[in-house]
Design an enzyme around this catalytic site. Sequence first.
Site, short mmCIF file in Angstrom:
data_model
loop_
_atom_site.label_atom_id
_atom_site.label_comp_id
_atom_site.label_asym_id
_atom_site.label_seq_id
_atom_site.Cartn_x
_atom_site.Cartn_y
_atom_site.Cartn_z
N ARG A 20 30.61 -1.48 64.05
CA ARG A 20 30.75 -2.49 65.10
C ARG A 20 29.39 -3.08 65.45
NH1 ARG A 20 31.43 -1.13 69.65
NH2 ARG A 20 31.10 1.12 69.52
N LYS B 107 39.32 -2.67 67.71
CA LYS B 107 38.72 -2.46 69.03
C LYS B 107 38.88 -3.67 69.95
CE LYS B 107 37.37 1.77 68.58
NZ LYS B 107 38.13 2.83 69.30
N HIS C 105 40.46 5.93 75.54
CA HIS C 105 39.90 6.08 74.20
C HIS C 105 40.00 7.56 73.84
CE1 HIS C 105 36.19 5.76 71.36
NE2 HIS C 105 37.30 5.48 70.71
N SER D 133 33.24 7.80 68.72
CA SER D 133 33.31 7.98 67.27
C SER D 133 32.33 9.06 66.83
CB SER D 133 32.97 6.67 66.56
OG SER D 133 33.95 5.71 66.81
N LYS E 274 37.62 13.29 67.36
CA LYS E 274 38.95 12.99 67.90
C LYS E 274 40.02 13.01 66.82
CE LYS E 274 38.68 8.99 69.75
NZ LYS E 274 37.48 8.65 68.98
N THR E 275 39.76 12.29 65.74
CA THR E 275 40.76 12.19 64.67
C THR E 275 40.96 13.53 63.98
OG1 THR E 275 40.22 9.87 64.30
CG2 THR E 275 41.33 11.01 62.51
N ASP F 8 43.40 7.74 68.38
CA ASP F 8 42.27 7.03 68.98
C ASP F 8 42.53 6.34 70.31
OD1 ASP F 8 39.50 6.34 68.64
OD2 ASP F 8 40.11 4.29 68.22
N ARG G 47 35.28 4.92 56.07
CA ARG G 47 36.54 5.03 56.83
C ARG G 47 37.75 4.94 55.92
NH1 ARG G 47 36.49 5.78 62.66
NH2 ARG G 47 34.37 5.29 63.31
#
Length: 523
Positions: free
Chosen positions: A55, A193, A212, A230, A234-235, A249, A314
Amino acid sequence: MYNKDFSAEDILSVTRTIARDLTVPELFEEAIINREGMLSKRGAICIYTGKYTGRSPKDRFIVDTPSVHNIVSWTNNAPCTEDTFKRLYCKIRNFTKNHKMYVSDNFVGADPEHQLQVKCITEYAAQHLFLKELFINPEIPPTTPHDFTLVCCPSVLADPLEDSVHSEAFVIINFDYKMVIIGGTKYCGEMKKAIFSVMNYILPQKGILSMHCSANVGKDGKSAIFFGLSGTGKTTLSADPHRELIGDDEHGWSENGIFNIEGGCYAKCIHLTEDTEPEIYRAVKYGSVLENVVLDPRTRKEDYDDARYTENTRVAYPLSYIPNAIHPSMAGHPNAIIFLTADAFGVLPPISRLNPKQAMYHFLSGYTSKVAGTERGIVEPQATFSIGFGEPFLPLSPLKYARLLEKKIQEHNTKVYLVNTGWTGGPYGIGSRMKLKYTRAMLSAALDGKLDNVGWVADSIFRVEVPDFCPEVPIDILKPINTWADKAAYKRQAAKLVDLFAKNVRKFKGEMDDDILSTGPKM
């Protein structure tokens, strides 16, 4: 200046060729024919995003109009003028006159009561496939009017001087026209996002907390949510083979419980192996989209350890690729909240229990270390504070989200834990990253109630409660100072982090209660 309606219909009225509602196989074929990417050995399409591999926060704007001026928080959102939006909209409109565009209507929000219908228009077939995997696809194309429009044309470049932006890349949200326009960047995460930011604007104004976070639910029906930026896990941690996945997410917390905002997952691939993350590894197959993963030039075998393009490699895939994902992606009110942090100082406990006021403190702090690749220019972990572990995506005042969370915790008596997935035995460069098997063991113990009857001791510096025992975890790991050979060095590092926490919360003085702001770390 162009003065007609700024809408999806206007753009499509001049588009040379429209590919509408293509299936996954059709998009795969188009992407390969267009040379947008390569087919990997496992059957995924691998695309490369060039200059932008993460990003670009400085290139994201919200159009400042009278209707939103007093609603949007401009302390953490960059404004742009309507003229800037209109100029770049016109550049996109002119581009589509000579190009093929991919179009479909998708949904965000698994709860039908709070869904948003988004018309997606993209330059690349692979990007459209990404959106097919990340958003919720209706079985039959909807006939109802869409609520929002997303237009992405990476080939359209901004002129910083002419368009009053910072670079050739731009991500602009216009709430008046209910439209997001993106140009100059091929990084797919910008699309995801941007729409999450839209939901973060809409849902809280309806009394729904947008978060988030990832989420899963146990066989006992008790759900848990995992906050974190990130790179904090989390994932990975929500993809637990012993629990059902709700989402990885972005979620909403309404009067009905929690619901996934998306229909897919966008997981990091760096150093991915089948042994450590089997669910994510096996999701790399036909239908998924790899981003910036290096492939062997002949065999097309994926090399997840090669970071020549970025650490932020990713894979995007639909939730259905996770065997234990639930459908629809909804569950009851969470029994537990996990705040994930990757502490590069190596001083935070690997798991600790927070009382309600400490929970508010750490939500407002949102401490972690940004890891390499998630944003342009980040090459090693850097300490950062991000309210709600997602401040860049919060259009409203951050305190709006914090107070909604406080209300939800109190109403549903939700337990809160702080989990450090970062470094132990020393800071980044000296210590080692917390072993995933230990983090999984601690989370399982917390969510299964195995920590309810152990002893808890207050950490003398961070003032959170630390368990004196956890199944399958070495006792020394639970107290960070015990993992450091140099105890004095531990205290010096802890003092640095305490000072950073104190400086960060000063900005809330007078806006949040002192009994919340006083619960933080103290030397």
